[in-house]
Scaffold this motif. Structure first.
Motif: not given
Length: 859
Positions: A37-45, A245-253, A273-279
């Motif tokens: 945890x010495x640096x940020x690690x995120x998962x992209x969904x 913690x993750x970022x969720x790439x959502x669907x803008x369609x 934990x989902x910190x942001x959603x991107x579409x």
């Protein structure tokens, strides 16, 4: 005598050789998962495939590495654990190439590298014909591909990008299909271990140490949130041990709102934990209903429309998206810093506001407080600061006070089913009502732990309360059977003339509420400091106990049972199974037990006495909080038989022992006799929510029936039979007794289901022979040992085991002793290999513990 001694020494020598063999061959499996945890690690969904996860990863890396900064010594690690469609499609190579182009365009120095570790045979042949080694163990080719690129002036320190694909398949399919068709099987544990290793090596061992924000890690999934991995496990479950913690790439369609919300809910259900959603902006303004649904808990960022022309190099699109990616990066960094701050502050804050149970706060400095970030199956994920911050797994060896049993799969199933119950019922009133969860739970209890004797289920909220209900039931039944109830109806003064007591065992523990404490013998829990009202309303007998020492199961008899007539075979056993044989009922010892119990009961017989024994209450086979003592089942069986003859109702306190804890669904099966009343709780719900049940026979129930409500059992709780608890219990009861979900189930000689042996017999014998150990008890999911100790080092208040406790926690075993008694507890579904790993760690630390104690004595 000499021959026996030589045989024993030979046995110990063989056991020691076996132990060294196990230590050697299992040492590589003993390490526990740790996440830096010495640096940020995120998962992209993403909520589906082809929504732009890799574009988001590329934009993040650009924002982190190529934006103006006070430091150029920054590093961005991108991991793609699973890649299909390789080599024509490679997300890690896309990011590698695109960021190099962006650095040239922006005239920013950059050192970037790209590698692919393993690929299936077809993918290897397509990418690198005849130039690979074949790893038969993984059924994958060790591709070992590496390339790098430098965009910098000579001698200049540049930001660094590392992109890696861990496993690749040729088919542009879901990973599970590609692995199946190409013979490239990869287990879940292999994926997890490889990701963990690359995270540890990718940043922490590569010089990024000057500031926590000089490094950034991204793990990008393949396909959608619930797309299967190579083994078929859903990726939202596959990566759950990390709980990044993750970022969720959502669907803008069109239709994307539903898919995005479903993906988000799937992640939250599993504790992510989902910190942001991107579409992507498709002109449908999907972000508005998404933000409304999320109630602004999670920011929703909108990217410009992605050009569809394959010849477009996307440079202008990345320029246009720069502000969005900068905002996303800032959100992620801020969330990381806030998380670290919370984790660091929690021990101090807890010490200021908590009043922990069974804890002397003066002995708990903030540095010794365990910060639990989450739970995965049978392990805690705990926050540690050991030069660097990390999240490390610890096996929950006390099963969180004996409540736990679920593996990771059941944990998710319980979360889903409880969510359904909460959404459908919330909470509804129970008396004179019926609803499916409560009815199903009651019927399962009667067809399982109560099969063959119980006909009624009384719900409550915890084990101690279940005991108090059982005592009320038993005393009413006794009063009805012995005419006390009728006498009371005729003459109210009879109530004052009779004092009902329990027959119980020394060392027993039946809960912390006032009534339950009255039914147990004097102990550390009942003294004046703890319970000034305690009187101990019972006849408390000193029970004979059984344990293993020096590899031999031995019976320890209280002085009252010592007899010159007893033979060696009466007090020693060739195996633990011998202890439970019903043939012992015809032994001299059985007669000795019966006579003693009969003599004790005779002191309180007859209705003329003021004090009468109105109930027998015992913990079947094993006394838990009293020190993990195995009571001779023959003695408990004789107790039950004698009480039956005196028409004294029998209560089994199975709060600890029930639901496979001792290797069978109910400990009554081990005793070979049934109670009139039994109490269950703890693991009944899978340990996810409190619920208890008191089961009773028709005869007990009938003693409360009548024309007046005043004759009914006037006891209850606001949350009696709450739907979530009953739902969890029903799921757990079925899960633990289904051979398809509990692979530890086997059939005994009687064709009844029981757990296979979970603790390696040779390891157990070796530990029982250790000079620091006075006794060992192992049964079902329980392994317990008592350390050799005397004086203040013995007993519940002992701190004798504190150094051993700390050693075990450093080894990834979370255990909480009962004084100088150390116990390990697994779940009904725990693989025996996991249990062996815990025993090996324990033995290693016992050796070190003994060495330290010897040195302390010398000094």
């Amino acid at each position: 005598m000499l021959l026996s001694l030589l045989r024993r020494r030979h046995l110990h020598h063989l056991l020691r050789l076996r132990l060294h063999h196990l230590l050697y061959h299992q040492s590589k499996h003993l390490s526990t998962l740790s996440i830096p945890l010495s640096h940020p690690t995120y998962i992209i969904w993403s909520s589906n495939t082809s929504l732009g996860k890799t574009l988001v990863s590329t934009g993040l890396s650009s924002s982190f590495l190529l934006s103006p900064s006070s430091s150029n010594a920054k590093k961005f690690l991108y991991l793609k654990p699973l890649q299909t469609g390789f080599p024509s499609d490679s997300d890690s190579r896309f990011l590698f190439q695109k960021l190099s182009s962006l650095s040239l365009r922006l005239n920013v120095p950059l050192f970037s590298s790209h590698s692919v570790l393993f690929s299936s045979l077809p993918a290897s042949k397509s990418f690198k014909p005849n130039k690979f080694s074949y790893n038969e163990l993984l059924e994958m080719c060790e591709l070992g591909f590496y390339e790098d690129r430098k965009v910098l002036e000579k001698g200049e320190v540049a930001p660094e990008l590392v992109t890696e694909t861990l496993y690749a398949w040729e088919g542009a399919l879901s990973p599970h299909l590609a692995a199946e068709r190409e013979g490239g099987a990869v287990g879940d544990s292999d994926v997890i271990k490889k990701v963990e290793r690359r995270l540890r090596e990718g940043l922490l061992e590569c010089g990024v140490e000057r500031g926590r924000l000089d490094g950034f890690c991204v793990v990008e999934t393949s396909g959608g949130v619930a797309s299967p991995g190579p083994s078929g496990t859903l990726q939202c479950d596959l990566y759950r041990p990390f709980r990044f913690p993750g970022v969720l790439v959502g669907d803008g369609r069109l239709g994307g709102i539903s898919g995005t919300i479903s993906a988000y809910e799937s992640l939250k259900l599993r504790g992510y934990d989902v910190v942001a959603i991107v579409i992507e902006d498709h002109g449908l303004v999907n972000e508005i209903p998404l933000m409304s649904y999320l109630r602004n808990r999670v920011p929703v960022l909108v990217l410009p429309r992605i050009p569809q022309d394959p010849s477009n190099d996307l440079m202008e699109w990345f320029d246009e998206s720069c502000n969005v990616f900068n905002s996303l990066k800032d959100i992620m960094l801020q969330a990381y810093l806030e998380r670290i701050q919370r984790l660091n502050e929690m021990p101090r804050r807890a010490g200021d506001v908590f009043w922990w149970p069974f804890t002397q706060h003066k002995l708990v400095p903030p540095c010794s407080v365990t910060v639990i970030d989450s739970r995965y199956g049978e392990s805690f994920s705990v926050y540690k600061v050991q030069n660097k911050e990390l999240i490390a797994q610890q096996f929950d060896a006390c099963a969180s006070w004996w409540t736990q049993g679920p593996d990771a799969t059941l944990q998710t199933e319980l979360a889903r089913d409880m969510g359904y119950a909460a959404a459908r019922f919330g909470h509804v009133m129970f008396p004179e009502n019926v609803y499916e969860p409560a009815l199903e739970c009651a019927e399962l209890l009667l067809d399982g732990v109560g099969k063959g004797w119980a006909s009624r289920v009384y719900f409550s909220d915890n084990g101690s309360t279940a005991i108090e209900i059982a005592l009320k039931m038993a005393f009413r039944k006794f009063s009805s059977d012995h005419g006390i109830f009728l006498e009371l109806l005729k003459n109210n003064s009879a109530e004052k003339c009779i004092e009902l007591m329990v027959l119980a065992l020394k060392g027993s523990y039946h809960g912390d509420t006032l009534g339950a404490m009255e039914a147990q013998a004097p102990s550390s829990y009942t003294g004046f400091l703890q319970q000034p009202w305690y009187t101990g309303r019972g006849l408390f007998l000193d029970p004979p106990t059984v344990f293993m020492h020096n590899g031999q199961w031995t019976l320890s008899l209280p002085d009252v049972f010592h007899s010159e007539t007893l033979k060696l075979e009466d007090i020693t056993f060739k195996s633990r199974d011998e202890i439970f044989l019903k043939s012992r009922d015809n032994s001299y010892l059985a007669g000795l037990y019966s006579s003693y119990v009969s003599q004790q009961l005779s002191q309180y017989s007859g209705l003329s006495g003021i004090k009468q024994i109105g109930a027998l209450i015992i913990e079947p086979v094993v006394q838990g909080a009293g020190g993990m003592h195995m009571v001779d089942p023959l003695f408990q069986r004789m107790l039950v038989n004698e009480c039956r003859q005196s028409r004294i109702p029998v209560i089994f306190d199975e709060v600890f022992s029930g639901f496979w804890r001792l290797g069978v669904e109910a400990a009554a099966e081990l005793l070979g006799c049934v109670p009139d009343i039994a109490c269950f709780a703890k693991i009944m719900t899978g340990g996810i929510i409190p619920l208890a049940a008191t089961l009773a026979t028709d005869a007990v129930f009938d003693s409360f029936t009548g024309d007046s409500k005043l004759k009914a059992l006037l006891h209850g709780h606001s949350y009696t039979a709450h739907a979530m608890g009953c739902t969890a219990a029903a799921k757990s009861i079925k899960w633990f007794k289904d051979p398809m979900t509990n692979l530890n189930l086997t059939s005994g000689k009687s064709q009844k289901m029981l757990l296979r042996e979970l603790w390696d017999a040779e390891l157990v014998q070796q530990i029982s022979s250790h000079p620091s150990v006075s006794r060992v008890v192992t049964l079902g999911t329980l392994f317990a040992l008592e350390l050799q100790a005397d004086g203040p080092n013995a007993g519940y208040a002992s701190l004798h085991a504190s150094s051993l406790l700390q050693m075990l926690r450093n080894d990834g075993i979370y255990t909480r002793p009962l004084g100088n008694v150390i116990y390990l507890m697994c779940g009904p579904c725990t693989p025996p290999e996991i249990c062996s790993q815990q025993l090996i760690k324990l033995y290693r630390r016992l050796e070190e513990f003994a060495k330290v104690k010897r040195e302390m004595k010398i000094n």
